[in-house]
Design an enzyme around this catalytic site. Structure first.
Site, PDB file in Angstrom:
ATOM      1  N   SER A  67     -24.968  20.126 -35.155  1.00 59.94           N
ATOM      2  CA  SER A  67     -24.874  20.686 -34.015  1.00 59.94           C
ATOM      3  C   SER A  67     -26.570  21.109 -33.439  1.00 59.94           C
ATOM      4  CB  SER A  67     -24.151  21.890 -33.886  1.00 59.94           C
ATOM      5  OG  SER A  67     -23.934  22.514 -32.524  1.00 59.94           O
ATOM      6  N   ASP A  68     -26.648  21.035 -31.991  1.00 60.02           N
ATOM      7  CA  ASP A  68     -27.946  21.467 -31.629  1.00 60.02           C
ATOM      8  C   ASP A  68     -27.570  22.075 -30.414  1.00 60.02           C
ATOM      9  OD1 ASP A  68     -30.899  21.252 -32.214  1.00 60.02           O
ATOM     10  OD2 ASP A  68     -30.740  20.801 -30.095  1.00 60.02           O
ATOM     11  N   GLN A  69     -28.518  23.003 -29.985  1.00 60.86           N
ATOM     12  CA  GLN A  69     -28.229  23.699 -28.698  1.00 60.86           C
ATOM     13  C   GLN A  69     -29.419  23.920 -27.934  1.00 60.86           C
ATOM     14  OE1 GLN A  69     -27.519  28.343 -28.799  1.00 60.86           O
ATOM     15  NE2 GLN A  69     -25.456  27.508 -27.876  1.00 60.86           N
TER      16      GLN A  69
END
Length: 194
Positions: A67-69
């Site tokens: 995941s990345d934000q």
């Protein structure tokens, strides 16, 4: 099938524990620099996929969750502040504004090479904040490792007038509703495991 969380984030690890599946963590080393003109949504999808792909050879028969934000205020990307002064500046610019968070999610089955990638958006609307409120918040919670300079699961909730989105977990860094649906497509249902 064993699960790997491609992250060293204590926030993502804590979130993934909620769906009660055994997993291990391994943090991939990738360059997270945005490409010129790359949108926040495209950036998070690209980075989440790269994180999963980076671990593919080390874990050839696993499900890798990555995941990345990124956070976006108008057309400005908000990263992790890293310092109190930068956090103050970020929150001052967010005061009375809306910030949209894009959380990229990738589930890679390294046995079949099936790769599911998506982005979940979540918008927070900030109250008009005084400098004293901002400084007190940063002193109390020290959100220097959080995109947008806040932790919504703690005192940061008091910064907002409203929150909008399908999964508040995405704001913390791992959209569990989307992830559960991806896992079910891979034959793993958290409600049907022992």
């Amino acid at each position: 099938m064993k699960i790997i969380l491609a992250s060293s984030s204590p926030y993502r690890k804590s979130l993934l524990k909620r769906i009660d599946l055994p997993f291990e963590c391994h943090s991939p080393d990738i360059d997270e620099t945005p490409h010129s003109g790359e949108s926040a949504q495209a950036l998070t999808m690209r980075l989440s996929r790269q994180k999963a792909e980076r671990l593919k050879q080390a874990y050839p028969e696993h499900l890798i969750i990555a995941s990345d934000q990124s956070a976006q205020l108008s057309k400005t990307l908000l990263g992790k502040p890293g310092s109190e002064q930068k956090a103050i500046e970020q929150l001052m610019s967010c005061s009375g504004q809306s910030v949209t968070f894009y959380t990229g999610l990738c589930l890679l089955n390294t046995q079949t090479n099936n790769c599911q990638v998506d982005t979940v958006t979540y918008t927070v609307h900030f109250r008009h904040l005084s400098q004293q409120e901002i400084e007190n918040y940063i002193r109390k919670e020290k959100p220097l490792d959080c995109a947008g300079s806040f932790k919504c699961e703690g005192l940061g909730i008091s910064l907002f007038s409203k929150m909008e989105g399908d999964d508040p977990n995405s704001l913390i860094g791992l959209p569990l509703i989307k992830l559960t649906n991806m896992l079910i497509k891979e034959g793993i249902n958290p409600l049907l495991t022992n």
